[in-house]
Scaffold this motif. Sequence first.
Motif, mmCIF file in Angstrom:
data_model
loop_
_atom_site.group_PDB
_atom_site.id
_atom_site.type_symbol
_atom_site.label_atom_id
_atom_site.label_comp_id
_atom_site.label_asym_id
_atom_site.label_seq_id
_atom_site.Cartn_x
_atom_site.Cartn_y
_atom_site.Cartn_z
ATOM 1 N N PRO A 55 7.156 -6.345 1.157
ATOM 2 C CA PRO A 55 6.836 -6.718 2.712
ATOM 3 C C PRO A 55 5.860 -5.713 3.566
ATOM 4 O O PRO A 55 5.979 -6.212 4.788
ATOM 5 N N LEU A 56 5.578 -4.610 2.937
ATOM 6 C CA LEU A 56 4.970 -3.598 3.696
ATOM 7 C C LEU A 56 3.385 -4.255 3.889
ATOM 8 O O LEU A 56 2.724 -3.838 4.812
ATOM 9 N N ILE A 57 3.286 -5.425 3.102
ATOM 10 C CA ILE A 57 1.879 -6.042 3.473
ATOM 11 C C ILE A 57 1.748 -6.384 5.069
ATOM 12 O O ILE A 57 0.467 -6.493 5.544
ATOM 13 N N ARG A 58 3.121 -6.461 5.869
ATOM 14 C CA ARG A 58 2.685 -6.646 7.166
ATOM 15 C C ARG A 58 2.042 -5.584 7.836
ATOM 16 O O ARG A 58 1.570 -5.760 9.051
ATOM 17 N N LYS A 59 2.274 -4.460 7.253
ATOM 18 C CA LYS A 59 1.618 -3.510 8.081
ATOM 19 C C LYS A 59 0.162 -3.339 7.941
ATOM 20 O O LYS A 59 -0.644 -2.974 8.955
ATOM 21 N N VAL A 60 -0.490 -3.886 6.821
ATOM 22 C CA VAL A 60 -1.762 -4.127 6.566
ATOM 23 C C VAL A 60 -2.233 -5.183 7.659
ATOM 24 O O VAL A 60 -3.540 -4.897 8.184
ATOM 25 N N ILE A 61 -1.662 -6.257 7.729
ATOM 26 C CA ILE A 61 -2.032 -7.097 8.546
ATOM 27 C C ILE A 61 -1.809 -6.817 9.954
ATOM 28 O O ILE A 61 -2.735 -6.897 10.933
#
Length: 343
Positions: A55-61
Amino acid sequence: MVTGAARFFGGNVVARLAQDPGVERIIAVDTMTPPRELQRRMGRAEFVRADIRNPLIRKVIGGNDVDTVVHAAVLAHPPSGGGRAVMKDLNVLGAMQLFAVCQKSPTVERVVVRSSSAVYGCSAKDPAKFTEEMGARTPPSGWFARDMIEIEGFVRGLARRRPDIATSILRFAPIVGPRLAGSDIQYLRSPITPTVLGRDARLQLLHEEDAIAALTLAALTGPGGTFNIAGDGALALSQAVRRAGRIELPVPFAVFRTIGRTLMGPVMREFSGEQLDYFHFGCGLDTTRMRTELEFVPRWTTVQAFDDFIGGAALRPVFDPAWIDVAERKLLGLIGAGTGAQS
């Protein structure tokens, strides 16, 4: 943002985008660090080591105000050291998490997904050419095809829930080329190539450079929709075997998928059920929408892409294919002369 940046497609798309002055920033994402040469070609792109299943991929986006997501991180085969469960986890669960983040992001405007013609399956009931509205006449048996069908379903769900996001699905024909030869075509490396008795599969291929160019175009200006991506023309399997300088050995399909796989060693033993079906029936794609809506025209035809693969693979012919061409012309000449004499 481009996923799968440490692999062939993702990394090369990043490299192409980095050369475009109109692209302000490129975020390259993968769980592995790209090879040094690939990193060099990525230029000004920023690499982030991240897992799209997290879910941390949301921080990348969200943290980078990403407006375009190119999802190229799909696996056609289980990774080394992993089985079917790992492959499905990476493909299906990864895509589901990524698209859920895209759906909630206020900055994402375009999503491009690398898919495959494998979603159409291969059977005797198939049309001469599949259009994008058609589905498989016989459910595909391969893991990769089933994963891609699920991933495409997630994309269509995203498009329904966020109609303001342009979602593009590119269904690639089997890809060949000097740098990347798909395992669909690897079995032509063997001097003696088994084929299915009574069948001559119709192959439609795509050059690796055209695949990269199509993904890049879709990322920059592509409209939403589903597009078949393939080179012009087709190549019968018997012609491919001959052009590769191999000796064809027609066998019944039951033998092709059993003894034939044993004779071919590790190359054919790794074939999935969908790949065996492809060399049994082949698959043709209608590319009208690719030209008219996506406005993409491949540089290589199917035959040119195949010949470039043969040249790049440095295959040593068992015989010179030109010999067969000469023999065929002489035979046709004799038949023509005999017909003229009878008349």
